[in-house]
Design a protein around this motif. Sequence first.
Motif, PDB file in Angstrom:
ATOM      1  N   ASP A  16       1.240   7.379  -6.547  1.00 43.67           N
ATOM      2  CA  ASP A  16       0.290   8.152  -6.831  1.00 43.67           C
ATOM      3  C   ASP A  16      -0.411   8.660  -5.660  1.00 43.67           C
ATOM      4  O   ASP A  16      -1.528   8.507  -5.160  1.00 43.67           O
ATOM      5  CB  ASP A  16      -1.027   7.307  -7.589  1.00 43.67           C
ATOM      6  N   GLU A  17       0.252   9.804  -5.190  1.00 45.72           N
ATOM      7  CA  GLU A  17      -0.054  10.672  -4.010  1.00 45.72           C
ATOM      8  C   GLU A  17      -1.447  11.179  -4.042  1.00 45.72           C
ATOM      9  O   GLU A  17      -1.896  11.077  -3.144  1.00 45.72           O
ATOM     10  CB  GLU A  17       1.084  11.652  -3.666  1.00 45.72           C
TER      11      GLU A  17
ATOM     12  N   SER B 263      -4.296  10.480  -1.438  1.00 47.81           N
ATOM     13  CA  SER B 263      -4.727  11.499  -0.606  1.00 47.81           C
ATOM     14  C   SER B 263      -6.384  11.718  -0.736  1.00 47.81           C
ATOM     15  O   SER B 263      -7.014  12.189   0.207  1.00 47.81           O
ATOM     16  CB  SER B 263      -3.996  12.788  -1.127  1.00 47.81           C
ATOM     17  N   ILE B 264      -6.831  11.609  -1.877  1.00 41.25           N
ATOM     18  CA  ILE B 264      -8.424  11.881  -2.260  1.00 41.25           C
ATOM     19  C   ILE B 264      -8.999  10.557  -1.759  1.00 41.25           C
ATOM     20  O   ILE B 264     -10.015  11.010  -0.749  1.00 41.25           O
ATOM     21  CB  ILE B 264      -8.805  11.902  -3.705  1.00 41.25           C
ATOM     22  N   LEU B 265      -8.275   9.478  -1.492  1.00 42.30           N
ATOM     23  CA  LEU B 265      -9.163   8.254  -0.755  1.00 42.30           C
ATOM     24  C   LEU B 265      -9.104   8.614   0.573  1.00 42.30           C
ATOM     25  O   LEU B 265      -9.876   8.166   1.275  1.00 42.30           O
ATOM     26  CB  LEU B 265      -8.183   7.027  -1.465  1.00 42.30           C
ATOM     27  N   CYS B 266      -7.971   9.168   1.232  1.00 42.65           N
ATOM     28  CA  CYS B 266      -7.838   9.469   2.435  1.00 42.65           C
ATOM     29  C   CYS B 266      -8.891  10.370   3.026  1.00 42.65           C
ATOM     30  O   CYS B 266      -9.491   9.896   4.006  1.00 42.65           O
ATOM     31  CB  CYS B 266      -6.445   9.850   2.870  1.00 42.65           C
ATOM     32  N   ASP B 267      -9.113  11.232   2.382  1.00 40.01           N
ATOM     33  CA  ASP B 267     -10.348  12.505   2.526  1.00 40.01           C
ATOM     34  C   ASP B 267     -11.581  11.741   2.311  1.00 40.01           C
ATOM     35  O   ASP B 267     -12.401  11.798   3.231  1.00 40.01           O
ATOM     36  CB  ASP B 267     -10.277  13.481   1.544  1.00 40.01           C
ATOM     37  N   LYS B 268     -12.102  10.931   1.363  1.00 38.42           N
ATOM     38  CA  LYS B 268     -13.105  10.185   1.454  1.00 38.42           C
ATOM     39  C   LYS B 268     -13.166   9.215   2.604  1.00 38.42           C
ATOM     40  O   LYS B 268     -14.583   9.099   3.132  1.00 38.42           O
ATOM     41  CB  LYS B 268     -13.220   9.189   0.023  1.00 38.42           C
TER      42      LYS B 268
ATOM     43  N   VAL C  93       0.913  -1.234  -0.179  1.00 39.45           N
ATOM     44  CA  VAL C  93       0.012   0.048  -0.022  1.00 39.45           C
ATOM     45  C   VAL C  93       0.828   1.032   0.004  1.00 39.45           C
ATOM     46  O   VAL C  93       0.452   2.400  -0.760  1.00 39.45           O
ATOM     47  CB  VAL C  93      -1.105  -0.015   1.182  1.00 39.45           C
ATOM     48  N   LYS C  94       1.888   1.107   0.605  1.00 42.25           N
ATOM     49  CA  LYS C  94       2.880   2.371   0.620  1.00 42.25           C
ATOM     50  C   LYS C  94       3.367   2.778  -0.707  1.00 42.25           C
ATOM     51  O   LYS C  94       3.441   3.693  -0.965  1.00 42.25           O
ATOM     52  CB  LYS C  94       4.089   1.893   1.598  1.00 42.25           C
ATOM     53  N   GLN C  95       3.663   1.422  -1.488  1.00 41.20           N
ATOM     54  CA  GLN C  95       4.172   1.630  -2.743  1.00 41.20           C
ATOM     55  C   GLN C  95       3.218   2.303  -3.631  1.00 41.20           C
ATOM     56  O   GLN C  95       3.574   3.011  -4.552  1.00 41.20           O
ATOM     57  CB  GLN C  95       4.515   0.326  -3.507  1.00 41.20           C
ATOM     58  N   PHE C  96       1.814   2.047  -3.557  1.00 41.50           N
ATOM     59  CA  PHE C  96       0.744   2.485  -4.213  1.00 41.50           C
ATOM     60  C   PHE C  96       0.740   3.855  -4.014  1.00 41.50           C
ATOM     61  O   PHE C  96       0.472   4.864  -4.875  1.00 41.50           O
ATOM     62  CB  PHE C  96      -0.630   1.698  -3.639  1.00 41.50           C
ATOM     63  N   LYS C  97       0.918   4.290  -2.765  1.00 41.36           N
ATOM     64  CA  LYS C  97       0.722   5.879  -2.435  1.00 41.36           C
ATOM     65  C   LYS C  97       1.984   6.456  -2.979  1.00 41.36           C
ATOM     66  O   LYS C  97       1.518   7.566  -3.455  1.00 41.36           O
ATOM     67  CB  LYS C  97       0.841   5.652  -0.704  1.00 41.36           C
ATOM     68  N   GLU C  98       3.102   6.044  -2.860  1.00 43.20           N
ATOM     69  CA  GLU C  98       4.189   6.578  -3.440  1.00 43.20           C
ATOM     70  C   GLU C  98       4.097   6.939  -5.000  1.00 43.20           C
ATOM     71  O   GLU C  98       4.652   7.980  -5.459  1.00 43.20           O
ATOM     72  CB  GLU C  98       5.465   6.112  -2.926  1.00 43.20           C
TER      73      GLU C  98
END
Length: 313
Positions: free
Chosen positions: A201-202, A206-211, A194-199
Amino acid sequence: MKSKASAPGKVILFGEHFVVYGVKTILCAINKRITVTAEKIEENKIYIKSNIGNLVLEPNKIISEINSPLKPFYYLANKMSKDQNTGIKIEIESDIPLGVGLGSSSACCVAGAAAISRLFKNTSNEEILELAIEAEKTIFENTSGADCTVCTYGGIMIYDKENGFNKIESEPNFHLVIANSNIEHSTKTVVANVKQFKEKDEKTFSILCDKESQLVDDVLKLLKENDIKELGNKINKNQEYLETIGISNEKLRNMIKIGQNEAFGAKITGAGGGGCIFALTDETNLEQTMEKFKSENYDCFSVKIDFQGLDTF
Ligand code: MEV
């Protein structure tokens, strides 16, 4: 002298993975337990017996050199019996499937900390929780402590890294059908993916975290209103976010489809990549959901929220 304690397992209802990046998570204790019996013995050794194997060691070994999933028990027994001129025998019984994201290791640490420490003094729940988290860190250094907390106090709670834990004072009357993929997973590996996914496509992350944050806020209201249908929709929404970050697979998707068709909603619980999913039900669709999973040869069982938490006797 003998001392016995039991602690419940747990389910993450909302927010796994996003919690690692500061989003709130909602988790509950479940009515499946680990029971630990501890006993002082004359021989100056630590004996640990469980259905995943046994461990027998002299006291004062270096913890990092012990290669056993039973290490947290050794840590606790060694710490509590220091300078007490006694050995300890520990027995573990579990009705929580092990290593599938249902909190078996946290429940072991909490019940173990209670049973072992109470051979020596009348420890409070706060002291037991502290010991349990220390013990859990011998196998998962970066634990947030959320799992041990819910296993100690029971019920439903909200947790985030900055503000810690808060119990949610509502008693929703739902049943969760847990289905086990029987695919082994490593939390550490899935969290790293998941960390790789984040890095990569930040922006999307970030949109997913807000949702997810918004979703958790909405869920808090729904829990108070006991609106099970809408809770189911939120569970399905959360599953979409978990699909996007890549922690699902074909088998889990198939199981989730069954849960979403038969119950109010379904999602992965815990790290994903394998392990368990849960489907949200009440009396009206519990049986049909269980039947459907069984007819497709999936291991499943139903749980309710445990409001008791740690029990000592
Ligand atoms: C694992 O049960 C939950 C994760 O969010 C990891 C964590 O919170 O440490 C995937």
